[in-house]
Structure formats: structure tokens, C-alpha cells
Design a protein around this motif. Structure first.
Motif, mmCIF file in Angstrom:
data_model
loop_
_atom_site.group_PDB
_atom_site.id
_atom_site.type_symbol
_atom_site.label_atom_id
_atom_site.label_comp_id
_atom_site.label_asym_id
_atom_site.label_seq_id
_atom_site.Cartn_x
_atom_site.Cartn_y
_atom_site.Cartn_z
ATOM 1 N N ILE A 13 0.835 -1.207 0.000
ATOM 2 C CA ILE A 13 0.000 0.000 0.000
ATOM 3 C C ILE A 13 0.866 1.253 0.000
ATOM 4 O O ILE A 13 0.558 2.250 -0.662
ATOM 5 C CB ILE A 13 -0.949 -0.009 1.210
ATOM 6 C CG1 ILE A 13 -2.010 -1.099 1.033
ATOM 7 C CG2 ILE A 13 -1.613 1.348 1.395
ATOM 8 C CD1 ILE A 13 -2.904 -1.275 2.238
ATOM 9 N N PRO A 32 0.221 2.259 -4.195
ATOM 10 C CA PRO A 32 -1.197 2.471 -3.885
ATOM 11 C C PRO A 32 -2.068 2.272 -5.121
ATOM 12 O O PRO A 32 -1.778 2.811 -6.195
ATOM 13 C CB PRO A 32 -1.238 3.917 -3.392
ATOM 14 C CG PRO A 32 -0.032 4.560 -3.995
ATOM 15 C CD PRO A 32 1.012 3.491 -4.051
ATOM 16 N N SER A 33 -3.123 1.512 -4.969
ATOM 17 C CA SER A 33 -4.049 1.271 -6.073
ATOM 18 C C SER A 33 -5.051 2.410 -6.158
ATOM 19 O O SER A 33 -5.080 3.314 -5.307
ATOM 20 C CB SER A 33 -4.776 -0.055 -5.863
ATOM 21 O OG SER A 33 -5.604 0.028 -4.712
ATOM 22 N N GLU A 61 -8.177 2.180 -5.629
ATOM 23 C CA GLU A 61 -9.030 2.073 -4.449
ATOM 24 C C GLU A 61 -8.367 2.675 -3.220
ATOM 25 O O GLU A 61 -9.018 3.337 -2.406
ATOM 26 C CB GLU A 61 -9.383 0.606 -4.184
ATOM 27 C CG GLU A 61 -10.280 -0.037 -5.228
ATOM 28 C CD GLU A 61 -9.492 -0.561 -6.433
ATOM 29 O OE1 GLU A 61 -8.255 -0.319 -6.479
ATOM 30 O OE2 GLU A 61 -10.095 -1.179 -7.306
ATOM 31 N N ASP A 62 -7.044 2.458 -3.091
ATOM 32 C CA ASP A 62 -6.304 3.005 -1.947
ATOM 33 C C ASP A 62 -6.321 4.534 -1.974
ATOM 34 O O ASP A 62 -6.510 5.189 -0.937
ATOM 35 C CB ASP A 62 -4.856 2.507 -1.959
ATOM 36 C CG ASP A 62 -4.754 1.014 -1.772
ATOM 37 O OD1 ASP A 62 -5.636 0.441 -1.110
ATOM 38 O OD2 ASP A 62 -3.807 0.412 -2.311
ATOM 39 N N LYS A 63 -6.131 5.129 -3.155
ATOM 40 C CA LYS A 63 -6.091 6.590 -3.276
ATOM 41 C C LYS A 63 -7.458 7.195 -3.004
ATOM 42 O O LYS A 63 -7.577 8.247 -2.364
ATOM 43 C CB LYS A 63 -5.590 6.968 -4.666
ATOM 44 C CG LYS A 63 -4.140 6.569 -4.933
ATOM 45 C CD LYS A 63 -3.709 6.888 -6.350
ATOM 46 C CE LYS A 63 -2.268 6.441 -6.590
ATOM 47 N NZ LYS A 63 -1.823 6.704 -7.973
ATOM 48 N N THR A 69 -9.826 5.828 -1.169
ATOM 49 C CA THR A 69 -10.093 5.640 0.256
ATOM 50 C C THR A 69 -9.371 6.684 1.097
ATOM 51 O O THR A 69 -9.936 7.224 2.057
ATOM 52 C CB THR A 69 -9.664 4.225 0.699
ATOM 53 O OG1 THR A 69 -10.426 3.253 -0.026
ATOM 54 C CG2 THR A 69 -9.885 4.029 2.190
#
Length: 293
Positions: free
Chosen positions: A192, A196-197, A199-201, A203
Motif C-alpha cells: 500500500i 497504492p491502487s 481504491e487506496d487513493k 479511500t
């Protein structure tokens, strides 16, 4: 050629080891070829390779023996524990090198996904690994078990010490399950942080707040004010990576582009029904959203 069972040095005719300085007993000098599954012969049946292999596996050796017999015909042998538990099964069977390989493979996949800016495929990769372990986990375990037993037998240990090493290196371990969990958590945190994917960004942005004193997150504020809220990571006309939000309010469709670095964010652009808003209009709309949410 006679060898010292203690250090492996060639013995003189009087069976005295020039390195160890002791005379060796004749009944421990008979050396057999390891490739044929034999070691020092002291007349004890426990020195048989298959017997040592059974000790290494533990009480489940009848199960694995049956699976390995079927594998001789080049047929995959299914292991439900390996399929459902994946790396935790590997940890339980002390196959730590295999866990490290899988974690390294996940890092490689995450790096490729990050560089190519494509959707994450971790779920598909996880399923592929689970199926592979389910089909070939027994075979991987056979290779590992044979290698470990062979290494132990080559050490020229006494029967007691050899059995101790076999039980120490083989069998099962709940500590190994915990070690597998540590591997998995290490991968999750590092991945992460480095890759970062989308979805991670998204979120990270939704977990932020518009103001330091706000009692709602960005995600809670936007999702409660608008109907059909939708968040996506896209590239804008300037080829900048933005988090694009769209939502409906009464008869209007609102879109907002956020630029975020993970720690802070700003609104880059906002439109109502396709009409771009000025900076003052964006601030007025934002105040209204926060007030009524």
C-alpha cells in the motif's frame, strides 16, 4: 573408501581418523549411496529413508503417502487445506521459502499494475495461487520433505540426534501459521505504501476532512448529500491523475475533480450539468454541502 562418520574424512587402514583422532567402529563405516535412499548402516531399520520421511511428515504421513503414490502417474492430487488456507497451510507445514516466493510474486504483480496504471488483479492472482496450491501443494511438500530429510541424513548424526533433527525440521507448527500472517501483513503495509491502487487513493481521500474541525469525513459528507455518489480515479485533460466524483442533487448532476497526494487534497474542477464553476462558486457549493450534510 572408508570415511569417518563424524567428519567425512577418508580413514587410514587402521580405521583411525587423522582429524578426529579416534578409532572408528567397523559397524558404522559402511557407506551407502544417498541417491538410493540409504545412509550409514548400523543395522537399525529406522535408518531407512522412507521411515525417516514418515517421521518428518508426522501423523499425516499415510495421507501424503497415498497422494504421492497417485502423483507418480503425473496426476494432480487435490489438497483442500492447501486450497482454502493457502500460505497459512504453507506456514503450518514450515514451507517458509514458498511463502517468500509467493509474497515476492505479489510485489511483482503490484509493481506491474502500478506502472501500467491498470486495475488491481490481486484477487485473480490470489485465486490462481490457491488453485495451484490445491492441485500441486502435495507435490511441493514432497520435494521439500525429501530435500530436508536427505540433508539431515547426510550429516552423519547418531540415530538419536538424527531423529531429533527430523522432528525439529518436520511436522507441523502453529508458529508457522503466525509467521505466515506476519508475511501477509508485511506485504499489505509495504504494498500500500509503495504501490497504492486506485481504491487506496480514493479511500485516502474519502477518509480526509474538508476542515480540521469537521466531524464528518469527505466520503461521509459527499455520500450523504448526493444521490448515486460515484468515485473514480481518472486522468483529466492535462493528463493529471484526479479523483473524479459524480452525484445527483434534485435535477442537477454535479461532478468534482480532486487532486490528492495522500496527505492533503484540493478541488481542481467542478461542474453542474456540464457547466464549469468558478472558484467562488465552488466554495459556495462546498459550504452548502457541508452545512446540509
Amino acid at each position: 573408501m572408508k570415511q569417518c562418520p563424524n567428519c567425512g574424512l577418508e580413514l587410514a587402514d587402521n580405521n583411525v581418523c587423522s582429524k578426529c583422532g579416534i578409532q572408528q567402529k567397523q559397524d558404522v563405516l559402511k557407506i551407502h549411496n544417498q541417491n538410493e535412499g540409504q545412509i550409514l548402516d548400523n543395522g537399525n531399520a529406522e535408518n531407512d529413508f522412507d521411515t525417516d520421511l514418515n517421521k518428518f511428515i508426522g501423523k499425516k504421513h499415510p495421507y501424503y503417502k497415498t497422494k504421492w503414490e497417485k502423483a507418480k502417474d503425473n496426476k494432480p492430487t487435490w489438497n483442500f487445506a492447501a486450497f482454502f488456507l493457502s500460505i497459512f497451510w504453507l506456514g503450518y507445514r514450515k514451507m517458509y521459502a514458498h511463502i517468500a516466493i509467493i509474497i515476492a510474486f505479489f510485489f511483482l504483480i503490484d509493481f506491474i499494475v502500478y506502472i501500467l496504471n491498470i486495475n488491481s488483479i490481486d484477487n485473480a492472482i490470489s485465486m490462481a495461487i490457491a488453485v495451484t496450491l490445491g492441485m500441486y501443494g502435495n507435490y511441493f511438500y514432497l520435494i521439500k520433505a525429501r530435500k530436508k530429510v536427505a540433508v539431515i541424513r547426510e550429516q552423519g548424526l547418531t540415530s538419536e540426534d538424527k531423529n531429533f533433527e527430523i522432528h525439529k525440521k518436520g511436522g507441523t507448527s502453529w508458529l508457522g501459521v503466525f509467521i505466515a500472517l506476519i508475511f501477509l501483513l508485511f506485504y499489505a503495509f509495504v504494498s500500500i505504501a509503495l504501490f497504492p491502487s486506485a481504491e487506496d487513493k480514493i479511500t485516502a481521500l474519502k477518509d480526509g476532512t474538508f476542515y480540521d474541525t469537521a466531524d464528518q469525513t469527505v466520503g461521509e459528507t459527499m455520500d450523504s448529500y448526493f444521490f448515486e455518489p460515484d468515485w473514480n480515479l481518472i486522468k483529466n485533460d492535462q493528463n493529471e491523475e484526479v479523483i473524479h466524483f459524480t452525484g445527483k442533487k434534485e435535477e442537477s448532476i454535479i461532478s468534482i475533480d480532486f487532486i490528492s497526494d495522500g496527505d492533503s487534497f484540493e478541488i481542481n474542477n467542478a461542474e453542474i450539468n456540464g457547466e464549469q464553476l468558478t472558484a467562488d462558486e465552488i466554495n459556495e457549493m462546498l459550504d452548502l454541502i457541508i452545512t446540509e450534510s
